[in-house]
Every structure is written in structure tokens, then in C-alpha cells.
Design a protein around this motif. Structure first.
Motif, PDB file in Angstrom:
ATOM      1  N   PHE A  95       0.920  -1.273   0.006  1.00  7.26           N
ATOM      2  CA  PHE A  95       0.024   0.064  -0.018  1.00  7.26           C
ATOM      3  C   PHE A  95       0.724   1.254  -0.038  1.00  7.26           C
ATOM      4  O   PHE A  95       0.347   2.272   0.201  1.00  7.26           O
ATOM      5  N   GLY A  96       2.227   1.190  -0.191  1.00 12.72           N
ATOM      6  CA  GLY A  96       2.766   2.257  -0.051  1.00 12.72           C
ATOM      7  C   GLY A  96       4.258   2.158  -1.119  1.00 12.72           C
ATOM      8  O   GLY A  96       4.746   1.018  -1.036  1.00 12.72           O
ATOM      9  N   ALA A  97       4.767   3.030  -1.774  1.00 16.18           N
ATOM     10  CA  ALA A  97       6.049   3.022  -2.483  1.00 16.18           C
ATOM     11  C   ALA A  97       7.072   3.363  -1.579  1.00 16.18           C
ATOM     12  O   ALA A  97       6.989   3.763  -0.388  1.00 16.18           O
ATOM     13  N   GLU A  98       8.164   2.890  -2.203  1.00 16.75           N
ATOM     14  CA  GLU A  98       9.321   2.867  -1.426  1.00 16.75           C
ATOM     15  C   GLU A  98       9.735   4.305  -0.878  1.00 16.75           C
ATOM     16  O   GLU A  98       9.577   5.459  -1.760  1.00 16.75           O
ATOM     17  N   GLY A  99       9.858   4.517   0.438  1.00 19.48           N
ATOM     18  CA  GLY A  99      10.390   5.890   0.878  1.00 19.48           C
ATOM     19  C   GLY A  99       9.112   6.478   1.235  1.00 19.48           C
ATOM     20  O   GLY A  99       9.150   7.800   2.041  1.00 19.48           O
ATOM     21  N   THR A 100       7.821   6.145   1.201  1.00 20.19           N
ATOM     22  CA  THR A 100       6.811   6.863   1.557  1.00 20.19           C
ATOM     23  C   THR A 100       6.754   7.068   3.126  1.00 20.19           C
ATOM     24  O   THR A 100       6.439   8.131   3.660  1.00 20.19           O
ATOM     25  N   PHE A 101       7.055   5.872   3.843  1.00 20.88           N
ATOM     26  CA  PHE A 101       7.284   5.823   5.472  1.00 20.88           C
ATOM     27  C   PHE A 101       8.703   5.915   5.713  1.00 20.88           C
ATOM     28  O   PHE A 101       9.440   4.965   5.177  1.00 20.88           O
ATOM     29  N   PRO A 102       9.205   6.275   7.025  1.00 20.15           N
ATOM     30  CA  PRO A 102       8.078   6.960   7.805  1.00 20.15           C
ATOM     31  C   PRO A 102       7.978   8.691   7.412  1.00 20.15           C
ATOM     32  O   PRO A 102       8.829   8.947   6.830  1.00 20.15           O
ATOM     33  N   ASN A 103       6.996   8.921   7.968  1.00 24.02           N
ATOM     34  CA  ASN A 103       6.927  10.413   7.511  1.00 24.02           C
ATOM     35  C   ASN A 103       6.188  11.143   8.811  1.00 24.02           C
ATOM     36  O   ASN A 103       5.835  10.655   9.801  1.00 24.02           O
TER      37      ASN A 103
END
Length: 590
Positions: A438-446
Motif C-alpha cells: 500500500f505504499g511506494a518505497e520511501g513513503t514511510f516513515p513521515n
């Protein structure tokens, strides 16, 4: 008239007018000085009588000498050293003035009274041939001095300069101690992490990953088992744990004041499964139905009730089943439940089982109502489960599905150590940076979509990254180096000017102890030019002997003793000028 108004006068229409009360004090000063021939004794007498300056300050020796040397009291005006007849009345007579200055001729303060000003003088030793420090200026009419200290500071500061190495060392030590006291304490050696009781849950796996990396860094990690986000927050508020994962939409900034977020780490979709045989089309059809919403204290239960409330279904309008995970899946498949709401970032276990159970179990697609849910539940966002996302071979799911999702965050106390924050955010980046379903690479953490305030150190880390020391040194080495720099920087900031100017100040102080005796020698030489009788010259020779005795008793380092010998040669020169004149036959001339 400009400047200070002398004692004894007032200014009216820009002219000096005699103040009778003050004029009496001025005459008392002139008369008293002639009688006592001692300024010190006169000041004691005047203070006993309550005499004061225009501003009400008790008279000092400087005030008395200023009165005795001011030609204004003769009715004259002085401009650029020249006296002219003034337009104001005199307070003292010429005879009183002459009597005072006859005493001053043999007084050590003759130079201060200006009695030798303008007299012809022969070239002398002190005219520019010897170095002489500036003397202290006397107070002006407002009591101001040209020196920055007086009283005890006159003794303390020279002592500090003379012992500059010791005083500098003490100052640096004090500065270092102050820096150490202001520096942040060392990080704690033990960290308590809330960890889930379900072995394969996203919370358990993430918390375990944090714990392993902290242990590798040198921390002792205590794992505290909990039932979910609600219990995690309660344990954080009670300070039973230091770190916990919390589901989005659960925290309340007012209730949970004192807690901060270190960043969002992953999406947690809400998986809404309906049993096809129950004839349920959407969430609003669950009124009166059996719904698995998770146990008390779990984030799943809170989110499930919030979704039902958005569809105007209260907790008492359903038969709530306090089960989740495999138990909820089994109940749904066996017909013991009509619906199950699961919250999980992982697509294994119960989620995979129920997706594979289609078409008897249907996964709700909220694409048509996603915007409406965003209005009613702002902490939710939408994620897309692509077709075949769970299994390409089995083509599960058979079509893409839009899901509602909250965001899980790492929560800690607001007083968490800044260096622990940097370490944890770095660990979170290692664990959660890779691509997920459910998220591309580097989306998390934020630092986005947080229910609680973001920790300031975590925000700086997201904006600027780790420090150079943290990148190149082991954690505990970097901690002590940073603390050491915090202490040493102010010390170095003081040490550099002390090392640069300390020796210069020390030399100035040592030489000044010699140079100040030139003032006395200068006055003796000036009086020698006007001395006419043998008695006067003999008195001056006695003063020279006393001066030489004081100079001989000076305690100076060997490096500066040469200045003492130079001063004694100069004293000998003046003594030779004061020696009795001798006739050619060897008999002293009268």
C-alpha cells in the motif's frame, strides 16, 4: 552658563548668583584647610558636621581639592587655562586663596591643585623620558569617574590579573561545569516498548524489529505485552512504557497531552468482510447483525465502532463479537458472524483466508463512498488493493478494491531524549522505507497526518537527516562526543582570548605596579624645582627615601625586576638634584 554649577552658586538668567548657605560651606572649607593643613582631617570634620555636595552626597577629598583649586570662588572665569575677571561675586578673598595655596605648595596634592601650572621649569627626568600610566581621574561635578571600578574591585581585579593563570583556569573550570550542568543528560540505558500479543501482527513485528536494533546499539529493551492501541496509549500516559505503536484516530490531543509522535510508519487498512448468505449490501445494513469488531482495548474495535457510527449505527444496535484475526475469520466462515471488521497492515492470516473464501465472503469496496467517509472520519485515507495483489496465480482479488485505512504512528513521551529520538527515527527508516503493498518505497516513515504533535527533534531529522557524528560514529561514542563538544565549545571560546590577552594583561599589571610610583617621583621632582630652603629639600629627600623603600619591597617576577632597577636609577637621579650644594672647599653652601 554651561557645565556643572560650582558649590556655593546658583544659576539665574544664565549667570552665577551666590547661594549664601553653600557659600558659607565653601568659606568653611578654605578656612578649615588652612587650620588643619590636612585634607583627610578636614573631610572627617566636615562629614561630622553633615556637609554635603549640591547633590546631597557626603563630601570627599576629591570634592575638597576641587573647591580649593577652583578660581571661580575668586570671582574669576577660567577659559582655556587663562583666568579673566568674571561677572559674578567672589566667595573668598585673595588672602584666603593665597593662604590655602601656600599650604598646597608643600602638599603632596600640589600637582592636583594646579599650583605649579604655568611656572617656568627646567628640563627634568619625567618630561617624556619615562613611561607613565594614566592616573585615575577625579570625579566630576556629577560624581562620575573615568575608571570602571572602585572599592574592593580595585584590589580584586589586579589580583586576578596578577594571577591570571590561576584565575583563567578557575574561570574555564567554572565554564566547563556550567556547560556540563546545562548539557542534556546521557540517554537512558533501558527502553520499554509495548509489543502485541499476536505473533504475526504488524505491530508485533515492527516493535520486535525496533527492539532488536536497539539491543544491537547497546540498549536494554524490555518488551511489555499489550492488547492494542487503546491499551498502548493508557500505558504511555501511566509511563509504564516509553514507546508504542498507536493506530490513527485513537489518540486525543487533550486527553493525551504530554505524548508526541515520532512519525507515521505504515497504513492500516480496514478490511470489511460480509457473509454473502446474510444478504448484506453495505455497512448500513448491519443493524441488528452479529459483527466481529475486536476485543476491548484494541484499535480494531475503536475503528469498527467509528465506521458503524458514520453509518448511524450505535454499539447497542449490533451484536458485537469481541474477536478478531483467525477467530473472527472462523466465525464468519462458520456462520457464527454476519460480518467482520479487521484492521491489519498485513495481508496474511485471517485477511488472506477470507479473501480466498470468495464468493461466500465478500470484501467491501468503498470506492463510491470514499470521499464521504473522508468527510465523516478525517483521519482515514484510501488505499487501493490491486487485482491479483494477494496472489497472481489465484488472481486474488479478482478485481481491484478500494479500502479505508488509518495510519499507525510511533508515540513516545514529550521528554524523550533527543539522541534517542534520532536513533529511533533512523531505525524506523531502516524498517519501513522499503516498498509495501500500500505504499511506494520511501513513503514511510513521515511526519504527515498525525493525531498528536510531532516531536521537534524528529521533525528536524526528517528535514535534515542525522548529524555527521551519528553517521560516522557508533551511537554511544557520538553521544559522548556531542556532550563533550557542548561542554568544550564555551570553554574554548573563553580560552582563546585568555591565552591571547592573558599574558599581555599580566605584563601590564606587573609593570603598572612599578609605573604608578612614577607619579610620586614626578610630584617630588616638581616640588624640588620650587623648593628654596634646605629644610624643604631635606623633607623631599626623606620622601624619596620612603619611596625607594617601597620600591625595594616590591615583589615581582625576575622577568620584571629590571623595571624596579630602572625606577631606582631614576630615584637616584632626582636625589642627586636634591643633594646640598657644596662650596669649592668642600663646605656646604647655605
Amino acid at each position: 552658563m554651561g557645565g556643572c554649577v560650582p558649590l556655593g552658586y546658583d544659576v539665574r538668567e544664565r549667570k552665577l548668583v551666590v547661594n549664601d548657605a553653600e557659600a558659607a560651606l565653601v568659606r568653611r572649607i578654605f578656612q578649615g584647610f588652612v587650620e588643619t593643613e590636612s585634607c583627610t582631617r578636614l573631610v572627617q570634620i566636615l562629614r561630622g558636621e553633615g556637609a554635603a555636595t549640591k547633590r546631597g552626597r557626603p563630601l570627599t577629598k576629591s570634592d575638597v581639592y576641587r573647591v580649593l583649586s577652583n578660581r571661580v570662588y575668586l570671582g574669576e572665569a577660567v577659559h582655556k587655562g587663562t583666568a579673566y575677571p568674571g561677572e559674578h561675586d567672589a566667595i573668598v578673598t585673595q588672602a584666603q586663596w593665597d593662604a590655602v595655596h601656600a599650604v598646597l605648595q608643600v602638599s603632596p596634592r600640589a600637582g592636583a591643585a594646579g599650583s605649579d601650572r604655568g611656572a617656568p621649569r627646567a628640563p627634568c627626568l619625567m618630561d617624556g623620558t619615562a613611561r607613565r600610566p594614566a592616573t585615575r581621574r577625579q570625579p566630576d561635578c556629577r560624581g562620575r569617574r573615568a575608571v570602571p571600578w572602585s572599592g574592593p574591585m580595585q584590589r580584586i581585579l589586579p589580583w586576578l590579573v596578577r594571577h591570571w593563570a590561576l584565575s583563567s583556569t578557575l574561570l574555564l573550570l567554572a565554564c566547563g561545569a556550567l556547560g556540563y550542568s546545562l548539557a542534556a543528560p546521557a540517554p537512558p540505558r533501558e527502553i520499554r516498548i509495548a509489543i502485541g500479543t499476536v505473533p504475526d501482527s504488524a505491530y508485533t513485528l515492527a516493535a520486535e524489529a525496533y527492539a532488536r536494533r536497539l539491543e544491537e546499539t547497546g540498549f536494554r529493551v524490555r518488551r511489555v505485552p499489550t492488547q492494542g492501541s487503546v491499551e498502548n496509549l493508557a500505558m504511555l500516559r501511566a509511563r509504564d512504557v516509553d514507546l508504542a505503536l498507536v493506530q490513527g484516530g485513537i489518540a486525543d490531543p487533550a486527553r493525551d497531552a504530554g505524548l508526541v509522535s515520532l512519525g507515521a510508519v505504515f497504513h492500516e487498512p480496514a478490511w470489511i468482510f460480509l457473509r454473502a448468505e446474510a444478504g448484506i449490501g453495505r455497512l448500513s445494513d448491519l443493524r441488528g447483525r452479529r459483527v466481529a469488531i475486536g476485543p476491548e482495548g484494541s484499535g480494531t474495535r475503536v475503528l469498527a465502532l467509528a465506521l458503524l457510527a458514520a453509518n448511524e449505527i450505535g454499539p447497542l444496535e449490533i451484536e458485537a463479537l469481541p474477536i478478531t484475526g483467525p477467530s473472527a475469520a472462523e466465525a464468519l466462515l462458520s456462520g457464527a458472524a454476519d460480518a467482520a471488521i479487521l484492521v491489519s497492515a498485513r495481508t496474511t492470516g485471517a485477511v488472506a483466508t477470507l479473501v480466498r473464501a470468495a464468493p461466500s465472503v465478500r470484501l467491501v469496496d468503498v470506492a463510491e463512498r470514499a470521499d464521504a467517509y473522508g468527510v465523516h472520519l478525517p483521519f482515514l485515507s484510501t488505499v487501493r488493493l490491486p487485482q491479483g495483489g494477494l496472489s497472481l496465480a489465484a488472481d486474488l482479488p479478482e478485481q481491484s478494491v478500494t479500502l479505508l485505512a488509518s495510519v499507525a504512528s510511533v508515540v513516545a513521551h514529550q521528554d524523550i531524549h533527543p539522541q534517542v529520538v534520532s536513533l529511533l527515527v533512523g531505525i524506523m527508516q531502516q524498517v519501513h522505507r522499503p516498498r509495501t503493498l500500500f505504499g511506494a518505497e520511501g513513503t514511510f516513515p513521515n511526519a504527515l497526518a498525525q493525531d498528536l504533535p510531532m516531536n521537534a527533534d524528529a521533525e528536524r531529522y526528517y528535514a535534515r537527516g542525522s548529524t555527521a557524528l551519528q553517521r560516522w560514529l557508533p551511537f554511544w561514542v557520538a553521544v559522548w562526543v556531542e556532550r563533550l563538544l557542548f561542554v568544550l565549545l564555551p570553554v574554548i571560546g573563553l580560552a582563546v582570548p585568555l591565552i591571547r590577552f592573558g599574558p599581555t594583561l599580566y605584563a601590564w599589571q606587573m609593570e603598572g605596579r612599578v609605573w604608578r610610583h612614577y607619579d610620586t617621583l614626578r610630584r617630588i621632582e616638581a616640588e624640588a624645582e620650587q623648593a628654596r630652603g634646605d629644610d624643604a629639600r631635606a623633607a623631599l629627600r626623606e620622601r624619596l627615601e620612603a619611596l625607594e623603600g617601597r620600591v625595594a619591597r616590591l615583589s615581582l617576577p625576575l622577568t620584571y625586576r629590571r623595571h624596579v632597577f630602572a625606577l631606582r636609577r631614576d630615584i637616584a637621579y632626582v636625589r642627586a638634584q636634591l643633594a646640598p650644594a657644596r662650596a669649592p672647599g668642600g663646605i656646604e653652601q647655605a
